[in-house]
Motif scaffolding. Structure first.
Motif, PDB file in Angstrom:
ATOM      1  N   ILE A  20       0.835  -1.202   0.000  1.00 16.12           N
ATOM      2  CA  ILE A  20       0.000   0.000   0.000  1.00 16.12           C
ATOM      3  C   ILE A  20       0.873   1.255   0.000  1.00 16.12           C
ATOM      4  CG2 ILE A  20      -1.687   1.324   1.333  1.00 16.12           C
ATOM      5  CD1 ILE A  20      -2.822  -1.331   2.341  1.00 16.12           C
ATOM      6  N   ALA A  21       1.961   1.211   0.777  1.00 21.22           N
ATOM      7  CA  ALA A  21       2.867   2.360   0.828  1.00 21.22           C
ATOM      8  C   ALA A  21       3.501   2.619  -0.525  1.00 21.22           C
ATOM      9  CB  ALA A  21       3.949   2.115   1.883  1.00 21.22           C
ATOM     10  N   TYR A  22       3.859   1.547  -1.232  1.00 16.35           N
ATOM     11  CA  TYR A  22       4.434   1.708  -2.568  1.00 16.35           C
ATOM     12  C   TYR A  22       3.406   2.337  -3.520  1.00 16.35           C
ATOM     13  CZ  TYR A  22       8.593  -1.132  -1.562  1.00 16.35           C
ATOM     14  OH  TYR A  22       9.777  -1.610  -1.069  1.00 16.35           O
ATOM     15  N   ASP A  23       2.164   1.855  -3.480  1.00 13.01           N
ATOM     16  CA  ASP A  23       1.124   2.407  -4.348  1.00 13.01           C
ATOM     17  C   ASP A  23       0.913   3.892  -4.059  1.00 13.01           C
ATOM     18  OD1 ASP A  23       0.707   0.031  -5.642  1.00 13.01           O
ATOM     19  OD2 ASP A  23      -1.116  -0.500  -4.544  1.00 13.01           O
ATOM     20  N   ARG A  24       0.903   4.224  -2.786  1.00 14.34           N
ATOM     21  CA  ARG A  24       0.676   5.614  -2.401  1.00 14.34           C
ATOM     22  C   ARG A  24       1.840   6.502  -2.848  1.00 14.34           C
ATOM     23  NH1 ARG A  24      -1.908   7.537   3.283  1.00 14.34           N
ATOM     24  NH2 ARG A  24      -1.765   9.787   2.958  1.00 14.34           N
ATOM     25  N   ALA A  25       3.056   6.026  -2.654  1.00 11.35           N
ATOM     26  CA  ALA A  25       4.232   6.798  -3.059  1.00 11.35           C
ATOM     27  C   ALA A  25       4.268   6.993  -4.567  1.00 11.35           C
ATOM     28  CB  ALA A  25       5.505   6.096  -2.591  1.00 11.35           C
ATOM     29  N   TYR A  26       3.869   5.954  -5.311  1.00  7.67           N
ATOM     30  CA  TYR A  26       3.878   6.060  -6.770  1.00  7.67           C
ATOM     31  C   TYR A  26       2.909   7.147  -7.245  1.00  7.67           C
ATOM     32  CZ  TYR A  26       2.677   5.210 -11.593  1.00  7.67           C
ATOM     33  OH  TYR A  26       2.416   5.404 -12.922  1.00  7.67           O
ATOM     34  N   VAL A  27       1.678   7.108  -6.750  1.00  8.22           N
ATOM     35  CA  VAL A  27       0.668   8.060  -7.200  1.00  8.22           C
ATOM     36  C   VAL A  27       1.038   9.484  -6.799  1.00  8.22           C
ATOM     37  CG1 VAL A  27      -1.751   8.760  -6.986  1.00  8.22           C
ATOM     38  CG2 VAL A  27      -1.173   6.342  -7.191  1.00  8.22           C
ATOM     39  N   ALA A  28       1.553   9.656  -5.596  1.00  7.38           N
ATOM     40  CA  ALA A  28       1.894  10.994  -5.108  1.00  7.38           C
ATOM     41  C   ALA A  28       3.088  11.592  -5.841  1.00  7.38           C
ATOM     42  CB  ALA A  28       2.174  10.946  -3.608  1.00  7.38           C
ATOM     43  N   ASN A  29       3.893  10.756  -6.498  1.00  7.51           N
ATOM     44  CA  ASN A  29       5.105  11.239  -7.163  1.00  7.51           C
ATOM     45  C   ASN A  29       5.154  10.811  -8.622  1.00  7.51           C
ATOM     46  OD1 ASN A  29       6.926  12.260  -4.722  1.00  7.51           O
ATOM     47  ND2 ASN A  29       5.895  10.380  -4.087  1.00  7.51           N
ATOM     48  N   ILE A  30       3.996  10.698  -9.259  1.00  3.61           N
ATOM     49  CA  ILE A  30       3.925  10.172 -10.611  1.00  3.61           C
ATOM     50  C   ILE A  30       4.647  11.073 -11.606  1.00  3.61           C
ATOM     51  CG2 ILE A  30       1.724  11.277 -11.181  1.00  3.61           C
ATOM     52  CD1 ILE A  30       0.989   8.609 -12.599  1.00  3.61           C
ATOM     53  N   SER A  31       5.372  10.453 -12.530  1.00  4.41           N
ATOM     54  CA  SER A  31       6.054  11.181 -13.595  1.00  4.41           C
ATOM     55  C   SER A  31       6.383  10.200 -14.709  1.00  4.41           C
ATOM     56  CB  SER A  31       7.334  11.848 -13.087  1.00  4.41           C
ATOM     57  OG  SER A  31       8.333  10.880 -12.817  1.00  4.41           O
ATOM     58  N   THR A  32       6.597  10.709 -15.899  1.00  4.18           N
ATOM     59  CA  THR A  32       6.980   9.866 -17.023  1.00  4.18           C
ATOM     60  C   THR A  32       8.319   9.194 -16.765  1.00  4.18           C
ATOM     61  OG1 THR A  32       5.775  11.285 -18.575  1.00  4.18           O
ATOM     62  CG2 THR A  32       7.442   9.829 -19.498  1.00  4.18           C
ATOM     63  N   ALA A  33       9.244   9.918 -16.143  1.00  6.89           N
ATOM     64  CA  ALA A  33      10.564   9.350 -15.854  1.00  6.89           C
ATOM     65  C   ALA A  33      10.450   8.160 -14.906  1.00  6.89           C
ATOM     66  CB  ALA A  33      11.474  10.421 -15.256  1.00  6.89           C
ATOM     67  N   ASN A  34       9.602   8.283 -13.887  1.00  5.89           N
ATOM     68  CA  ASN A  34       9.419   7.166 -12.954  1.00  5.89           C
ATOM     69  C   ASN A  34       8.771   5.976 -13.652  1.00  5.89           C
ATOM     70  OD1 ASN A  34      10.550   8.441 -10.722  1.00  5.89           O
ATOM     71  ND2 ASN A  34       8.611   9.359 -10.094  1.00  5.89           N
ATOM     72  N   ASP A  35       7.806   6.241 -14.539  1.00  6.33           N
ATOM     73  CA  ASP A  35       7.162   5.145 -15.271  1.00  6.33           C
ATOM     74  C   ASP A  35       8.183   4.397 -16.125  1.00  6.33           C
ATOM     75  OD1 ASP A  35       4.754   5.777 -14.165  1.00  6.33           O
ATOM     76  OD2 ASP A  35       3.730   6.226 -16.048  1.00  6.33           O
ATOM     77  N   ILE A  36       9.053   5.135 -16.808  1.00  4.72           N
ATOM     78  CA  ILE A  36      10.072   4.504 -17.650  1.00  4.72           C
ATOM     79  C   ILE A  36      11.021   3.665 -16.796  1.00  4.72           C
ATOM     80  CG2 ILE A  36      12.054   4.950 -19.149  1.00  4.72           C
ATOM     81  CD1 ILE A  36      10.548   7.403 -20.198  1.00  4.72           C
TER      82      ILE A  36
END
Length: 238
Positions: free
Chosen positions: A205-221
């Motif tokens: 859950i913490a990972y999901d929350r951190a991902y959404v709060a810090n979303i970016s194209t660079a992070n997705d790549i």
């Protein structure tokens, strides 16, 4: 199932540009008229999913024939998941379980208190009696999730995002559910490249929350690049 407290996601194993969930715990998400990432994320999803479907179509046909030839039942399994804005959708997977999986699960949980405890905590079993021999291989290397590329094209899912959950499972996220509902669920995500089944449910859950709060194209790549090595690790399961 009761709501659980969000665990702090460790920095080790996370995408370097995404901070620990401890640093985003007080972020108040703004109301969104579309999923986080916007049109740029959606355009990338469509383009990459189309290419992957073309390139991987021979493999997917071969896996479908293998499933048909080794166990009775349909090739694809549709399971209801909740996505962006709490909308329900049919998440596609190659079938990895026996057709009477519900009965097998109930019987196993009744006979094994340890398995029941594991199921109640994570909604997963490391030694799952429902899974077919071919299904074990598909799950081990996340090949069962390839049909979800179609979900991406439909707009139900994204290439990268939170792990799709059952509607009755969402309340376990507690306050973090508002982060989950801002994004399309992903085929892969921060949790998948940060330990998968070796991590706790709270940490997921913490990972999901951190991902959404810090979303970016660079992070997705970065997550996409790390997905294949993570899937190939023999000590992890999907």
């Amino acid at each position: 199932m009761k709501p659980i407290e969000t665990e702090t996601a460790p920095v080790e194993g996370m995408i370097s540009s995404i901070p620990s969930a401890r640093h985003v715990i007080w972020t108040r998400p703004a109301l969104q008229e579309e999923p986080v990432g916007g049109r740029t994320k959606r355009a990338i999803d469509i383009a990459v999913a189309l290419v992957m479907l073309v390139v991987l179509s021979p493999l997917m046909v071969g896996l479908a024939l293998l499933i048909c030839g080794t166990s009775p039942g349909r090739v694809l399994y549709r399971h209801r998941r909740v996505g962006y804005g709490k909308q329900s959708f049919s998440c596609l997977k190659f079938r990895t379980m026996e057709v009477n999986s519900a009965e097998i699960l109930q019987r196993h949980l009744q006979q094994s208190p340890e398995a029941r405890c594991e199921w109640e905590q994570t909604q997963k079993l490391r030694d799952d009696p429902r899974v077919t021999p071919v299904g074990h291989v598909l799950r081990k290397f996340s090949l069962d999730e390839l049909p979800q590329l179609y979900n991406v094209l439909r707009g139900d899912m994204s290439l990268v995002g939170p792990r799709p959950v059952l509607s009755e499972e969402l309340h376990r996220y507690g306050p973090s559910s508002r982060y989950y509902l801002r994004a399309r669920p992903g085929i892969t995500g921060l949790w998948q490249v940060s330990g998968r089944s070796t991590t706790s449910y709270r940490r997921r859950i913490a990972y999901d929350r951190a991902y959404v709060a810090n979303i970016s194209t660079a992070n997705d790549i970065a997550i996409l690049v790390q997905t294949l090595p993570a899937a190939m690790r023999s000590d992890e399961t999907s």
